[in-house]
Design a protein around this motif. Sequence first.
Motif, PDB file in Angstrom:
ATOM      1  N   PHE A 187      54.669  36.390  32.767  1.00 53.45           N
ATOM      2  CA  PHE A 187      55.721  37.403  32.850  1.00 53.45           C
ATOM      3  C   PHE A 187      55.791  37.911  34.283  1.00 53.45           C
ATOM      4  N   ASN A 188      56.886  38.564  34.606  1.00 55.75           N
ATOM      5  CA  ASN A 188      57.102  39.066  35.966  1.00 55.75           C
ATOM      6  C   ASN A 188      57.741  40.444  35.862  1.00 55.75           C
ATOM      7  N   ASP A 189      56.924  41.469  35.829  1.00 59.86           N
ATOM      8  CA  ASP A 189      57.396  42.848  35.692  1.00 59.86           C
ATOM      9  C   ASP A 189      56.726  43.682  36.770  1.00 59.86           C
ATOM     10  N   SER A 190      57.509  44.313  37.627  1.00 60.54           N
ATOM     11  CA  SER A 190      56.958  45.069  38.758  1.00 60.54           C
ATOM     12  C   SER A 190      56.012  46.174  38.302  1.00 60.54           C
ATOM     13  N   ARG A 191      56.164  46.629  37.067  1.00 58.38           N
ATOM     14  CA  ARG A 191      55.293  47.691  36.563  1.00 58.38           C
ATOM     15  C   ARG A 191      53.870  47.185  36.324  1.00 58.38           C
ATOM     16  N   ASP A 192      53.678  45.870  36.306  1.00 56.96           N
ATOM     17  CA  ASP A 192      52.366  45.305  36.001  1.00 56.96           C
ATOM     18  C   ASP A 192      51.699  44.673  37.220  1.00 56.96           C
ATOM     19  N   MET A 193      52.159  45.038  38.429  1.00 59.22           N
ATOM     20  CA  MET A 193      51.549  44.490  39.639  1.00 59.22           C
ATOM     21  C   MET A 193      50.066  44.835  39.720  1.00 59.22           C
ATOM     22  N   ARG A 194      49.674  45.974  39.137  1.00 53.92           N
ATOM     23  CA  ARG A 194      48.271  46.383  39.180  1.00 53.92           C
ATOM     24  C   ARG A 194      47.373  45.390  38.437  1.00 53.92           C
ATOM     25  N   THR A 195      47.962  44.592  37.546  1.00 53.11           N
ATOM     26  CA  THR A 195      47.180  43.574  36.834  1.00 53.11           C
ATOM     27  C   THR A 195      46.572  42.589  37.823  1.00 53.11           C
ATOM     28  N   VAL A 196      47.374  42.129  38.773  1.00 56.23           N
ATOM     29  CA  VAL A 196      46.893  41.187  39.780  1.00 56.23           C
ATOM     30  C   VAL A 196      45.842  41.852  40.666  1.00 56.23           C
ATOM     31  N   ASP A 197      46.146  43.045  41.167  1.00 58.74           N
ATOM     32  CA  ASP A 197      45.221  43.746  42.062  1.00 58.74           C
ATOM     33  C   ASP A 197      43.887  44.012  41.378  1.00 58.74           C
ATOM     34  N   SER A 198      43.916  44.336  40.099  1.00 52.68           N
ATOM     35  CA  SER A 198      42.687  44.606  39.361  1.00 52.68           C
ATOM     36  C   SER A 198      41.807  43.364  39.283  1.00 52.68           C
ATOM     37  N   HIS A 199      42.410  42.218  39.045  1.00 54.94           N
ATOM     38  CA  HIS A 199      41.630  40.976  38.972  1.00 54.94           C
ATOM     39  C   HIS A 199      41.049  40.610  40.334  1.00 54.94           C
ATOM     40  N   VAL A 200      41.819  40.828  41.396  1.00 55.59           N
ATOM     41  CA  VAL A 200      41.317  40.554  42.746  1.00 55.59           C
ATOM     42  C   VAL A 200      40.116  41.455  43.037  1.00 55.59           C
ATOM     43  N   LYS A 201      40.223  42.728  42.697  1.00 53.32           N
ATOM     44  CA  LYS A 201      39.124  43.675  42.917  1.00 53.32           C
ATOM     45  C   LYS A 201      37.866  43.222  42.186  1.00 53.32           C
ATOM     46  N   ASN A 202      38.010  42.800  40.946  1.00 51.89           N
ATOM     47  CA  ASN A 202      36.856  42.371  40.158  1.00 51.89           C
ATOM     48  C   ASN A 202      36.201  41.114  40.735  1.00 51.89           C
ATOM     49  N   ILE A 203      37.030  40.172  41.194  1.00 52.59           N
ATOM     50  CA  ILE A 203      36.493  38.949  41.806  1.00 52.59           C
ATOM     51  C   ILE A 203      35.673  39.300  43.044  1.00 52.59           C
ATOM     52  N   ARG A 204      36.203  40.175  43.877  1.00 52.85           N
ATOM     53  CA  ARG A 204      35.502  40.556  45.105  1.00 52.85           C
ATOM     54  C   ARG A 204      34.190  41.267  44.807  1.00 52.85           C
ATOM     55  N   ILE A 205      34.188  42.137  43.803  1.00 56.07           N
ATOM     56  CA  ILE A 205      32.957  42.837  43.420  1.00 56.07           C
ATOM     57  C   ILE A 205      31.886  41.846  42.972  1.00 56.07           C
ATOM     58  N   LYS A 206      32.274  40.872  42.150  1.00 52.81           N
ATOM     59  CA  LYS A 206      31.311  39.904  41.636  1.00 52.81           C
ATOM     60  C   LYS A 206      30.730  39.046  42.759  1.00 52.81           C
ATOM     61  N   ILE A 207      31.533  38.756  43.772  1.00 56.22           N
ATOM     62  CA  ILE A 207      31.020  37.969  44.905  1.00 56.22           C
ATOM     63  C   ILE A 207      30.082  38.812  45.756  1.00 56.22           C
ATOM     64  N   ARG A 208      30.424  40.081  45.980  1.00 58.44           N
ATOM     65  CA  ARG A 208      29.541  40.956  46.755  1.00 58.44           C
ATOM     66  C   ARG A 208      28.190  41.128  46.071  1.00 58.44           C
ATOM     67  N   GLU A 209      28.196  41.120  44.743  1.00 51.37           N
ATOM     68  CA  GLU A 209      26.951  41.274  43.995  1.00 51.37           C
ATOM     69  C   GLU A 209      25.995  40.104  44.201  1.00 51.37           C
ATOM     70  N   THR A 210      26.501  38.975  44.681  1.00 50.16           N
ATOM     71  CA  THR A 210      25.634  37.839  44.979  1.00 50.16           C
ATOM     72  C   THR A 210      24.947  37.995  46.332  1.00 50.16           C
ATOM     73  N   GLY A 211      25.397  38.966  47.118  1.00 47.70           N
ATOM     74  CA  GLY A 211      24.831  39.166  48.444  1.00 47.70           C
ATOM     75  C   GLY A 211      25.603  38.476  49.547  1.00 47.70           C
ATOM     76  N   SER A 212      26.687  37.786  49.188  1.00 47.90           N
ATOM     77  CA  SER A 212      27.495  37.068  50.171  1.00 47.90           C
ATOM     78  C   SER A 212      28.564  37.989  50.751  1.00 47.90           C
ATOM     79  N   ASN A 213      28.871  37.789  52.033  1.00 47.03           N
ATOM     80  CA  ASN A 213      29.971  38.544  52.644  1.00 47.03           C
ATOM     81  C   ASN A 213      31.264  37.731  52.672  1.00 47.03           C
ATOM     82  N   TYR A 214      31.264  36.599  51.980  1.00 46.42           N
ATOM     83  CA  TYR A 214      32.463  35.749  51.924  1.00 46.42           C
ATOM     84  C   TYR A 214      33.478  36.336  50.941  1.00 46.42           C
TER      85      TYR A 214
END
Length: 234
Positions: A187-214
């Motif tokens: 779907f493509n609804d501007s009201r749900d843009m936070r869905t994408v940002d939330s997933h990006v945030k979670n991915i970055r957190i999980k990578i930082r938890e490994t100790g990597s700065n990548y």
Amino acid sequence: MRKSILIVDDEWNMRNLLKIHLMSDYDLAECSNGQDAIALVQKHSFDLILLDVMMPEMDGWEVCKAIRTMNTTPILMLTARNELKDKVHGLEIGADDYLIKPFELEELLARVKALLRRSDHHAPMVDDSSIVFGNGYFKVDRDGYQVFLDNEKLDLTPKEYEFIETIALSPKRVFTREVLLDLLWGFNDSRDMRTVDSHVKNIRIKIRETGSNYNPVQTVWGVGYKFQEPNQTL
């Protein structure tokens, strides 16, 4: 080995100008319309495509989208249109760079060299089962639906995995939030843009938890997200 470039422009004068300045360093092919361009890309492998936007019958946007269903050959869009929305649209559909006519020869040559250099050094190793960057430092296991960072498995949700796989398959492409919503959630609804940002945030957190700065997900301000290769940050 000389690189090969396909020139696509309906104006003979522009094709001739590009040929004059590129023929000493590159092998060139040319065509004057979108249908011929697609046919050539289906039959031959090119290192770069110079693609005019404003062409009759089939414009450069349509050609770009068609090529992206076949391969990830770098595409430099050439256009007289100087509006930001046009540039963003080109990036959305898979173009790698955008040059406004009239342009200086030096800028054209610099962009051509930059795209070819990026293609040489940052292209992932891709097959049906995996996508590998940085000599194995970052790996997307497509068969196992898993992502590995320095041989350590990341604990990703199915949708987080799909996000990584999508951007990693086209590492030179900038994806808008709208495109990602459509590709991954249907779907493509501007009201749900936070869905994408939330997933990006979670991915970055999980990578930082490994100790990597990548950080494999690069923010392109005002546009969206793109994949970032390990050797750009490490």
